[in-house]
Design an enzyme around this catalytic site. Structure first.
Site, PDB file in Angstrom:
ATOM      1  CG  ASP A 153      -4.345   2.865   8.482  1.00 54.69           C
ATOM      2  OD1 ASP A 153      -4.578   1.988   7.612  1.00 54.69           O
ATOM      3  OD2 ASP A 153      -3.792   3.947   8.223  1.00 54.69           O
ATOM      4  CD  GLU A 157      -2.440   1.313   2.777  1.00 49.89           C
ATOM      5  OE1 GLU A 157      -2.378   0.316   3.533  1.00 49.89           O
ATOM      6  OE2 GLU A 157      -3.084   2.337   3.047  1.00 49.89           O
ATOM      7  CG  ASP A 182      -7.657   4.869   4.879  1.00 47.19           C
ATOM      8  OD1 ASP A 182      -8.896   4.739   4.983  1.00 47.19           O
ATOM      9  OD2 ASP A 182      -7.072   5.960   4.772  1.00 47.19           O
ATOM     10  CG  ASP A 210      -0.250   1.939   6.021  1.00 45.84           C
ATOM     11  OD1 ASP A 210       0.868   1.403   5.870  1.00 45.84           O
ATOM     12  OD2 ASP A 210      -0.554   3.059   5.558  1.00 45.84           O
TER      13      ASP A 210
END
Ligand code: 0RA
Length: 638
Positions: A500, A425, A502, A498
């Site tokens: 998180d 990503e 997203d 990541d």
């Protein structure tokens, strides 16, 4: 009766083999194998229901993760077996594959993961107890690790109308690496069994402290209710679900189907209640009949303008949710995971039944038929556009290095078995990964643009998405019907996002894409998820990485012991980009030290529901995103 006669020694040898190599009998000794014990016992009760003698099955997870399964069937026989000279119940519990010795005539499973026999459950349990109510008496016997611990006892009189079998067992901690049952895994399978065996009431109760729950599953409508359940979050094109239930050539055939406004095909097939993930003759028979019936309806109704125009199988199945369940006396399971039906006689039986009864259904339900055929015609038109889009990716296809995407930093080796592709990503993490990797065998593809939600788009749209095209080209295997596993350029494709929200979203988009378009890649075990650390915990020159909260606490406590070397520094990584190339290599990419999760979507029904809920457009299921995601991660076996 001596416990040490030759027969008994043979018996112990049989179950000893099960204890020595449990994986051979139940697949694994991890969570999956553990749950198989319950399925095995439940299957016996369901067999009794299929034979027409039981209509209730109740399972309980006790506070200590032991299990009870009971039914209201005839009860396992307790009389002395004429040749084996032991009570039937003892035979069933201590002799491998004793099932045949009872000469039951219902549809029994042979092969596949289930159907190994309840004696396997005994062999792998530290305690197993059985209560049988038959002919106005209650009987009891207990067992331990495959052997008997008492002789059969008569407990006393019970009303004649009370009948049935109750099996209690506690899985052996010497065998299993995981002893904790997952309620929702069991509930999913029991719910499925209730759909597959209409009229049978199946309940599940959890007695573990703090998570007490009880649910009852019962489907009067059988597969019709299964399809309705699968389509809850989808928009159906027609309210009525087409339904067929019949028998032909001694094969029980049940089918339900409903189309939705989506573009995916969701056809699930079962043989004797076992999911045939790899398909087989029953599925082939169904598919060819469906294509033929839809085509002839289209021709007769002049749905097609050009005379030479034909609807393909894919056209006929676009947006279709269907469940096909057959019951056959001697199933032959083949394929990599023994989930492909091989019986050749089944294909013709299913094909002729579906051809006759589905065309009859369509004559009787012209509204249904028109909607469905129009859907297929529009799929055919889109297919033409899709073919053009696909040609674009084919031209840029993998075989020629010169045509690989520019963003791909490929590895030096060319043997796919040794090569890994990281889908990373963002450009910044992609840059770190390129610098940190071992370029001999690790390729990096940074993903920057938006990845399309394949749950909501038709294939031509999916293929016009730049990121998706790049991924397909880099992997080299093609997609869907063009997929060829031997062309895959990497045997490990690792999604690295990541830690998180997203990142989780991008990961889910990618997983959805692989699940819908390259499922064989997942089946082959080529898809993985990287596990980057969440924290760096350091003190002076010492540094450690924590992959979850517990690890962080342990490390902080250990380093925090006042030893006069200054304070503990905790860094939370919000994204991969915060790690330098060396850190990224050490924590996430070095095969010697990293952990990667293999994506395992064996349960196709459950995976479909998860992706539908995560990526579909209904709002309510989306609210459950976080909760579902937790479950989703649990489904990814290491
Ligand atoms: C063999 C023969 C008969 C019943 C069963 C097995 C049986 C096994 C299990 C396991 C769990 N529940 C069960 N219920 C029944 C039929 C014996 C007869 O003729 O009555």
């Amino acid at each position: 009766m001596s416990k040490y006669d030759a027969d008994q020694i043979q018996v112990l040898k049989g179950l000893e083999a099960v204890r020595k190599r449990p994986g051979m009998y139940i697949g694994s000794t991890s969570s999956r194998g553990l749950h198989h014990l319950v399925y095995e016992v439940v299957d016996n009760s369901i067999d009794e229901a299929l034979a027409g003698y039981a209509n209730r099955v109740a399972a309980t997870i006790h506070a200590d993760n032991s299990i009870t399964v009971s039914d209201n069937g005839r009860g396992i026989p307790v009389d002395i077996h004429p040749t084996e000279k032991i009570p039937g119940v003892e035979l069933a519990m201590t002799v491998l594959h004793a099932g045949g010795k009872f000469d039951k005539s219902s549809y029994k499973v042979s092969g596949g993961l289930h159907g190994v026999g309840v004696s396997v459950v005994n062999a792998l349990s530290e305690v197993l107890k059985v209560w049988v109510k038959r002919d106005g008496q209650e009987y009891y016997m207990d067992f331990c690790r495959g052997g008997t611990t008492t002789q059969l006892k008569t407990l006393g009189k019970v009303p004649k109308a009370e009948r049935g079998t109750t099996v209690f067992f506690k899985p052996d901690h010497e065998i299993f690496t995981e002893l904790e049952f997952d309620y929702s895994t069991l509930a999913t399978r029991l719910r499925e069994l209730s759909f597959l065996n209409k009229g049978v009431t199946i309940s599940l109760r959890d007695e573990r402290v703090g998570r007490e729950i009880e649910e009852t599953f019962h489907a009067e409508g059988g597969l019709k209710e299964f399809v309705a359940f699968l389509n809850v979050t989808r928009k159906a094109l027609h309210p009525d679900i087409a339904y067929i239930e019949t028998e032909r050539d001694d094969i029980g055939i049940e089918l339900a189907m409903q189309y939705n406004d989506g573009y995916n095909e969701n056809v699930f097939s079962f043989v004797n209640n076992i999911s045939t993930h790899e398909g087989g003759t029953h599925l082939t028979g169904f598919k060819s009949a469906l294509t033929r019936v839809i085509n002839s309806y289209a021709e007769n109704g002049n749905f097609l303008k050009k005379a030479d125009f034909k609807l393909t199988g894919d056209d006929a199945r676009e947006g279709l949710t269907a469940v096909l369940s057959i019951k056959v006396r001697e199933p032959q399971f083949e394929g990599q995971t023994k989930t492909k039906l091989g019986n050749s006689e089944v294909e013709g039986a299913v094909k002729s039944v579906v051809q006759e009864l589905l065309s009859q259904y369509m004559q009787e339900h012209p509204r249904w038929a028109n909607i469905v055929v129009e859907k297929a015609v529009s799929a055919a038109r889109a297919r033409e556009a899709a073919r053009k889009a696909r040609d674009l990716t084919r031209k840029k296809s993998a075989l020629d290095i010169g045509t690989l995407p520019g963003k791909l930093a490929d590895c030096s080796l060319s043997d796919p078995a040794l090569c890994e592709l990281y889908l990373v990503e963002g450009d910044s993490a992609g840059g770190s990964a390129k610098q940190g990797r071992d370029r001999m065998f690790q390729a990096i593809l940074p993903l920057r643009g938006k990845i399309i939600n394949v749950e909501k788009a038709r294939i031509d749209k999916v293929l016009s998405n730049e990121e998706i095209r790049t991924i397909i080209t880099a992997i080299g295997s093609g997609i869907k019907e063009d997929f060829a596993i031997e062309r895959t350029r990497y045997h490990k494709i690792i999604i690295m996002t990541d830690a998180d929200v997203d990142g989780a979203h991008i990961r889910t988009l990618l997983l959805t894409f692989f699940f819908r378009q390259m499922r064989e890649l997942i089946d082959a075990g080529y898809l993985y998820i990287a596990q980057p650390p969440l924290y760096r915990v350091a003190k002076g020159k010492e540094e450690y990485y924590a992959y979850d909260e517990t690890e962080r606490e342990t490390l902080t406590a250990r380093l925090g012991n006042g030893d006069g070397r200054g304070s503990v520094n905790i860094q939370r990584y919000k994204g991969l980009g915060e790690m330098n190339p060396d850190q990224l290599w050490k924590t996430t990419m070095d095969p010697e030290t990293r952990t990667i999760l293999k994506v395992d979507l064996e349960d196709a029904v459950e995976s479909d529901l998860i992706f539908q809920r995560l990526m579909g457009d209904e709002v309510e299921p989306r609210r459950l995103f976080i909760e579902e995601k937790a479950k989703f991660v649990r489904n990814l076996d290491v």
